[in-house]
Design a protein around this motif. Structure first.
Motif, PDB file in Angstrom:
ATOM      1  N   GLU A 116     -15.713   4.826  -7.352  1.00 18.37           N
ATOM      2  CA  GLU A 116     -16.665   5.866  -6.943  1.00 18.37           C
ATOM      3  C   GLU A 116     -16.993   5.742  -5.458  1.00 18.37           C
ATOM      4  OE1 GLU A 116     -21.213   7.409  -7.764  1.00 18.37           O
ATOM      5  OE2 GLU A 116     -20.121   6.513  -9.442  1.00 18.37           O
ATOM      6  N   ALA A 117     -17.205   4.517  -4.979  1.00 19.69           N
ATOM      7  CA  ALA A 117     -17.510   4.317  -3.558  1.00 19.69           C
ATOM      8  C   ALA A 117     -16.348   4.778  -2.686  1.00 19.69           C
ATOM      9  CB  ALA A 117     -17.842   2.850  -3.292  1.00 19.69           C
ATOM     10  N   VAL A 118     -15.128   4.458  -3.089  1.00 22.72           N
ATOM     11  CA  VAL A 118     -13.946   4.890  -2.346  1.00 22.72           C
ATOM     12  C   VAL A 118     -13.872   6.417  -2.320  1.00 22.72           C
ATOM     13  CG1 VAL A 118     -11.411   4.939  -2.378  1.00 22.72           C
ATOM     14  CG2 VAL A 118     -12.633   2.771  -2.659  1.00 22.72           C
ATOM     15  N   ARG A 119     -14.094   7.049  -3.458  1.00 23.91           N
ATOM     16  CA  ARG A 119     -14.051   8.522  -3.504  1.00 23.91           C
ATOM     17  C   ARG A 119     -15.095   9.129  -2.576  1.00 23.91           C
ATOM     18  NH1 ARG A 119     -12.991   7.714  -8.990  1.00 23.91           N
ATOM     19  NH2 ARG A 119     -15.177   7.958  -9.526  1.00 23.91           N
ATOM     20  N   ILE A 120     -16.297   8.558  -2.550  1.00 24.28           N
ATOM     21  CA  ILE A 120     -17.360   9.069  -1.674  1.00 24.28           C
ATOM     22  C   ILE A 120     -16.911   9.001  -0.211  1.00 24.28           C
ATOM     23  CG2 ILE A 120     -19.688   8.621  -0.796  1.00 24.28           C
ATOM     24  CD1 ILE A 120     -20.336   7.568  -3.695  1.00 24.28           C
ATOM     25  N   LEU A 121     -16.361   7.855   0.197  1.00 23.04           N
ATOM     26  CA  LEU A 121     -15.926   7.696   1.584  1.00 23.04           C
ATOM     27  C   LEU A 121     -14.728   8.590   1.918  1.00 23.04           C
ATOM     28  CD1 LEU A 121     -16.342   3.849   2.040  1.00 23.04           C
ATOM     29  CD2 LEU A 121     -17.697   5.662   3.131  1.00 23.04           C
ATOM     30  N   VAL A 122     -13.768   8.689   1.018  1.00 22.76           N
ATOM     31  CA  VAL A 122     -12.599   9.531   1.256  1.00 22.76           C
ATOM     32  C   VAL A 122     -13.012  11.000   1.332  1.00 22.76           C
ATOM     33  CG1 VAL A 122     -10.423  10.360   0.244  1.00 22.76           C
ATOM     34  CG2 VAL A 122     -10.914   7.910   0.338  1.00 22.76           C
ATOM     35  N   ASP A 123     -13.881  11.439   0.444  1.00 27.10           N
ATOM     36  CA  ASP A 123     -14.361  12.823   0.496  1.00 27.10           C
ATOM     37  C   ASP A 123     -15.036  13.109   1.832  1.00 27.10           C
ATOM     38  OD1 ASP A 123     -13.395  13.265  -2.054  1.00 27.10           O
ATOM     39  OD2 ASP A 123     -15.372  13.215  -3.025  1.00 27.10           O
ATOM     40  N   TRP A 124     -15.878  12.167   2.288  1.00 30.23           N
ATOM     41  CA  TRP A 124     -16.539  12.337   3.585  1.00 30.23           C
ATOM     42  C   TRP A 124     -15.493  12.420   4.693  1.00 30.23           C
ATOM     43  CZ3 TRP A 124     -16.574  10.075   8.309  1.00 30.23           C
ATOM     44  CH2 TRP A 124     -17.596  10.462   9.180  1.00 30.23           C
ATOM     45  N   ALA A 125     -14.505  11.555   4.658  1.00 32.14           N
ATOM     46  CA  ALA A 125     -13.464  11.537   5.690  1.00 32.14           C
ATOM     47  C   ALA A 125     -12.732  12.874   5.757  1.00 32.14           C
ATOM     48  CB  ALA A 125     -12.472  10.403   5.413  1.00 32.14           C
ATOM     49  N   PHE A 126     -12.336  13.395   4.615  1.00 29.78           N
ATOM     50  CA  PHE A 126     -11.589  14.651   4.612  1.00 29.78           C
ATOM     51  C   PHE A 126     -12.475  15.832   5.010  1.00 29.78           C
ATOM     52  CE2 PHE A 126      -8.318  12.787   1.448  1.00 29.78           C
ATOM     53  CZ  PHE A 126      -7.658  12.171   2.491  1.00 29.78           C
ATOM     54  N   GLU A 127     -13.758  15.781   4.661  1.00 29.78           N
ATOM     55  CA  GLU A 127     -14.685  16.832   5.093  1.00 29.78           C
ATOM     56  C   GLU A 127     -14.884  16.827   6.606  1.00 29.78           C
ATOM     57  OE1 GLU A 127     -18.316  16.179   2.933  1.00 29.78           O
ATOM     58  OE2 GLU A 127     -17.359  16.597   1.000  1.00 29.78           O
ATOM     59  N   HIS A 128     -14.587  15.692   7.241  1.00 27.92           N
ATOM     60  CA  HIS A 128     -14.798  15.561   8.684  1.00 27.92           C
ATOM     61  C   HIS A 128     -13.484  15.394   9.443  1.00 27.92           C
ATOM     62  CE1 HIS A 128     -18.757  14.843   6.970  1.00 27.92           C
ATOM     63  NE2 HIS A 128     -19.151  15.499   8.044  1.00 27.92           N
ATOM     64  N   ALA A 129     -12.457  16.086   8.965  1.00 28.43           N
ATOM     65  CA  ALA A 129     -11.195  16.288   9.678  1.00 28.43           C
ATOM     66  C   ALA A 129     -10.245  15.100   9.718  1.00 28.43           C
ATOM     67  CB  ALA A 129     -11.448  16.815  11.094  1.00 28.43           C
ATOM     68  N   LEU A 130     -10.505  14.036   9.003  1.00 28.34           N
ATOM     69  CA  LEU A 130      -9.483  12.999   8.913  1.00 28.34           C
ATOM     70  C   LEU A 130      -8.392  13.515   7.982  1.00 28.34           C
ATOM     71  CD1 LEU A 130     -11.778  11.184  10.111  1.00 28.34           C
ATOM     72  CD2 LEU A 130     -10.683   9.337   8.871  1.00 28.34           C
ATOM     73  N   ARG A 131      -7.164  13.328   8.367  1.00 26.90           N
ATOM     74  CA  ARG A 131      -6.049  13.846   7.572  1.00 26.90           C
ATOM     75  C   ARG A 131      -5.433  12.777   6.682  1.00 26.90           C
ATOM     76  NH1 ARG A 131      -4.022  18.739   8.854  1.00 26.90           N
ATOM     77  NH2 ARG A 131      -1.971  18.039   8.170  1.00 26.90           N
ATOM     78  N   ARG A 132      -5.754  11.513   6.967  1.00 19.85           N
ATOM     79  CA  ARG A 132      -5.155  10.421   6.201  1.00 19.85           C
ATOM     80  C   ARG A 132      -6.123   9.249   6.173  1.00 19.85           C
ATOM     81  NH1 ARG A 132      -0.162   8.365   4.749  1.00 19.85           N
ATOM     82  NH2 ARG A 132       0.129   6.156   5.086  1.00 19.85           N
ATOM     83  N   VAL A 133      -6.253   8.635   5.016  1.00 20.79           N
ATOM     84  CA  VAL A 133      -7.044   7.421   4.831  1.00 20.79           C
ATOM     85  C   VAL A 133      -6.182   6.476   4.003  1.00 20.79           C
ATOM     86  CG1 VAL A 133      -9.120   6.432   3.802  1.00 20.79           C
ATOM     87  CG2 VAL A 133      -9.249   8.655   4.927  1.00 20.79           C
ATOM     88  N   GLN A 134      -6.144   5.216   4.407  1.00 15.97           N
ATOM     89  CA  GLN A 134      -5.324   4.237   3.702  1.00 15.97           C
ATOM     90  C   GLN A 134      -6.175   3.231   2.942  1.00 15.97           C
ATOM     91  OE1 GLN A 134      -1.585   2.923   5.831  1.00 15.97           O
ATOM     92  NE2 GLN A 134      -3.025   3.146   7.529  1.00 15.97           N
ATOM     93  N   GLY A 135      -5.664   2.820   1.836  1.00 14.32           N
ATOM     94  CA  GLY A 135      -6.229   1.697   1.112  1.00 14.32           C
ATOM     95  C   GLY A 135      -5.210   0.568   1.180  1.00 14.32           C
ATOM     96  N   LEU A 136      -5.554  -0.501   1.848  1.00 11.45           N
ATOM     97  CA  LEU A 136      -4.645  -1.635   1.988  1.00 11.45           C
ATOM     98  C   LEU A 136      -5.202  -2.811   1.196  1.00 11.45           C
ATOM     99  CD1 LEU A 136      -4.192  -1.395   5.858  1.00 11.45           C
ATOM    100  CD2 LEU A 136      -2.645  -0.508   4.106  1.00 11.45           C
ATOM    101  N   CYS A 137      -4.344  -3.504   0.467  1.00  8.72           N
ATOM    102  CA  CYS A 137      -4.816  -4.687  -0.262  1.00  8.72           C
ATOM    103  C   CYS A 137      -3.680  -5.690  -0.380  1.00  8.72           C
ATOM    104  CB  CYS A 137      -5.376  -4.321  -1.635  1.00  8.72           C
ATOM    105  SG  CYS A 137      -4.174  -3.694  -2.816  1.00  8.72           S
ATOM    106  N   ASP A 138      -4.056  -6.914  -0.616  1.00  7.85           N
ATOM    107  CA  ASP A 138      -3.096  -7.981  -0.881  1.00  7.85           C
ATOM    108  C   ASP A 138      -2.298  -7.598  -2.135  1.00  7.85           C
ATOM    109  OD1 ASP A 138      -2.139 -10.529  -2.134  1.00  7.85           O
ATOM    110  OD2 ASP A 138      -3.192 -11.446  -0.438  1.00  7.85           O
ATOM    111  N   VAL A 139      -1.009  -7.806  -2.117  1.00  5.90           N
ATOM    112  CA  VAL A 139      -0.183  -7.422  -3.268  1.00  5.90           C
ATOM    113  C   VAL A 139      -0.590  -8.146  -4.544  1.00  5.90           C
ATOM    114  CG1 VAL A 139       1.816  -6.699  -1.915  1.00  5.90           C
ATOM    115  CG2 VAL A 139       1.652  -9.066  -2.681  1.00  5.90           C
ATOM    116  N   ARG A 140      -1.247  -9.294  -4.414  1.00  8.06           N
ATOM    117  CA  ARG A 140      -1.707 -10.033  -5.593  1.00  8.06           C
ATOM    118  C   ARG A 140      -3.027  -9.499  -6.142  1.00  8.06           C
ATOM    119  NH1 ARG A 140      -2.853 -15.303  -3.224  1.00  8.06           N
ATOM    120  NH2 ARG A 140      -3.196 -13.969  -1.443  1.00  8.06           N
ATOM    121  N   ASN A 141      -3.695  -8.626  -5.374  1.00 10.21           N
ATOM    122  CA  ASN A 141      -5.000  -8.122  -5.771  1.00 10.21           C
ATOM    123  C   ASN A 141      -4.831  -6.861  -6.612  1.00 10.21           C
ATOM    124  OD1 ASN A 141      -7.651  -7.368  -6.037  1.00 10.21           O
ATOM    125  ND2 ASN A 141      -8.182  -7.750  -3.903  1.00 10.21           N
TER     126      ASN A 141
END
Length: 159
Positions: A116-141
């Motif tokens: 839910e927190a990720v969705r909130i931030l991504v929605d805000w980003a796209f509403e404010h003209a960001l065209r891409r947001v990445q989620g990066l994590c350790d492959v073991r996570n």
């Protein structure tokens, strides 16, 4: 004052169905220290062990608001709206990789709060003209990868 695309970020508060994402405050330090006593937290987070109150205080007063002051990010306390309990941390970096970071307290896991927190931030980003947001994590996570997928991000590759 931190601004991004003319928007003030210092006091920005975002809301979702169950969560409020807000700036960190001094009063959060005890809760952060408590959360970081969970022995699983340092597995994928670069945090000191032992995690003292002084470290927690530095996090909530200097580090946790990641980028808000200079307009390069939105670091947030993730708060369960109904109880006002801090359940985690989430951040969106607005420069460089434009990526997300998040962690959820052990006693709050299993409630899809991170997604839910990720969705909130991504929605805000796209509403404010960001065209891409990445989620990066350790492959073991695997839990973090699952969270990103549950939030609507798509698997792109391994680097």
């Amino acid at each position: 004052m931190g601004t991004f695309a003319g928007l003030e970020l210092d006091d920005l508060v975002l809301h979702g169905p169950r969560l409020t994402l807000r700036p960190w405050c001094r009063n959060d330090a005890h809760r952060v220290q408590q959360i970081m006593q969970d022995p699983t937290m340092p597995e994928f987070l670069a945090v000191p062990v032992p995690y003292t109150y002084e470290v927690a205080l530095r996090f909530v007063t200097e580090l946790g608001d990641e980028g808000r002051r200079d307009g390069t990010g939105i670091g947030c306390a993730v708060v369960e709206s109904a109880t006002r309990r801090v359940v985690g941390s989430a951040a969106l970096r607005l420069t460089g990789e434009k990526d997300l970071g998040y962690w959820i307290a052990g006693d709050a896991r299993g409630n899809a709060f991170a997604a839910e927190a990720v969705r909130i931030l991504v929605d805000w980003a796209f509403e404010h003209a960001l065209r891409r947001v990445q989620g990066l994590c350790d492959v073991r996570n695997v839990a973090s990868a699952h969270t990103a997928l549950a939030a609507g991000l798509r698997y792109e590759g391994t680097i």
